[in-house]
Design a protein around this motif. Structure first.
Motif, PDB file in Angstrom:
ATOM      1  N   LYS A  16      11.907  12.592  -6.325  1.00 35.33           N
ATOM      2  CA  LYS A  16      11.890  11.093  -6.910  1.00 35.33           C
ATOM      3  C   LYS A  16      13.107  10.292  -6.562  1.00 35.33           C
ATOM      4  N   LEU A  17      14.154  10.598  -6.342  1.00 36.39           N
ATOM      5  CA  LEU A  17      15.419   9.886  -6.019  1.00 36.39           C
ATOM      6  C   LEU A  17      14.991   9.162  -4.627  1.00 36.39           C
ATOM      7  N   ASN A  18      14.597  10.255  -3.930  1.00 36.22           N
ATOM      8  CA  ASN A  18      14.206   9.787  -2.328  1.00 36.22           C
ATOM      9  C   ASN A  18      13.179   8.816  -2.316  1.00 36.22           C
ATOM     10  N   VAL A  19      11.918   8.789  -3.107  1.00 38.00           N
ATOM     11  CA  VAL A  19      10.977   7.943  -3.230  1.00 38.00           C
ATOM     12  C   VAL A  19      11.393   6.659  -3.735  1.00 38.00           C
ATOM     13  N   ASP A  20      12.272   6.668  -4.763  1.00 36.66           N
ATOM     14  CA  ASP A  20      12.827   5.576  -5.447  1.00 36.66           C
ATOM     15  C   ASP A  20      13.816   4.582  -4.239  1.00 36.66           C
ATOM     16  N   PHE A  21      14.391   5.527  -3.729  1.00 36.95           N
ATOM     17  CA  PHE A  21      15.204   4.685  -2.677  1.00 36.95           C
ATOM     18  C   PHE A  21      14.242   4.028  -1.412  1.00 36.95           C
ATOM     19  N   ASN A  39       4.082   5.920  -5.173  1.00 36.61           N
ATOM     20  CA  ASN A  39       3.918   5.931  -6.858  1.00 36.61           C
ATOM     21  C   ASN A  39       2.799   7.032  -7.179  1.00 36.61           C
ATOM     22  N   ALA A  40       1.822   7.286  -6.496  1.00 35.63           N
ATOM     23  CA  ALA A  40       0.774   8.344  -6.637  1.00 35.63           C
ATOM     24  C   ALA A  40       1.407   9.570  -6.662  1.00 35.63           C
ATOM     25  N   PHE A  41       2.352   9.738  -5.402  1.00 39.95           N
ATOM     26  CA  PHE A  41       3.127  10.913  -5.165  1.00 39.95           C
ATOM     27  C   PHE A  41       3.973  11.273  -6.295  1.00 39.95           C
ATOM     28  N   THR A  78       0.870  -1.182  -0.045  1.00 43.89           N
ATOM     29  CA  THR A  78       0.142   0.208   0.042  1.00 43.89           C
ATOM     30  C   THR A  78       0.681   1.286  -0.044  1.00 43.89           C
ATOM     31  N   ALA A  79       1.899   1.285   0.662  1.00 43.13           N
ATOM     32  CA  ALA A  79       2.671   2.329   1.005  1.00 43.13           C
ATOM     33  C   ALA A  79       3.387   2.534  -0.530  1.00 43.13           C
TER      34      ALA A  79
END
Length: 81
Positions: free
Chosen positions: A69-74, A46-48, A40-41
């Motif tokens: 984006k790099l932080n989310v990918d991490f 991904n929606a972010f 879910t997270a």
């Protein structure tokens, strides 16, 4: 994200609403992670990113986009999904 806001990397009329919307997605992801709901997270993160992409160069500059984006990918990589 708030560092990006303080640097002026979010800009223009309506950017406050975009920041609130993005914050809500991050807050929801934090709650999901705390509950052990990693899938879910990942969906919430991904929606972010999709919203961030939609606002790139409209209300979000390239530096903010890349950093966030790099932080989310991490984080997504650490969640194992």
């Amino acid at each position: 994200m708030h560092q990006s806001v303080s640097l002026g990397w979010f800009f223009g009329h309506g950017s406050e609403g975009i920041v609130k919307s993005l914050d809500a997605k991050l807050d929801a992801a934090k709650v999901s992670i705390a509950r052990g709901q990693n899938k879910t997270a990942v969906n919430q993160l991904n929606a972010f990113v999709k919203e961030l992409q939609a606002e790139r160069d409209k209300h979000v500059n390239g530096s903010a986009f890349l950093l966030l984006k790099l932080n989310v990918d991490f984080i997504v990589g650490k969640l194992g999904s």
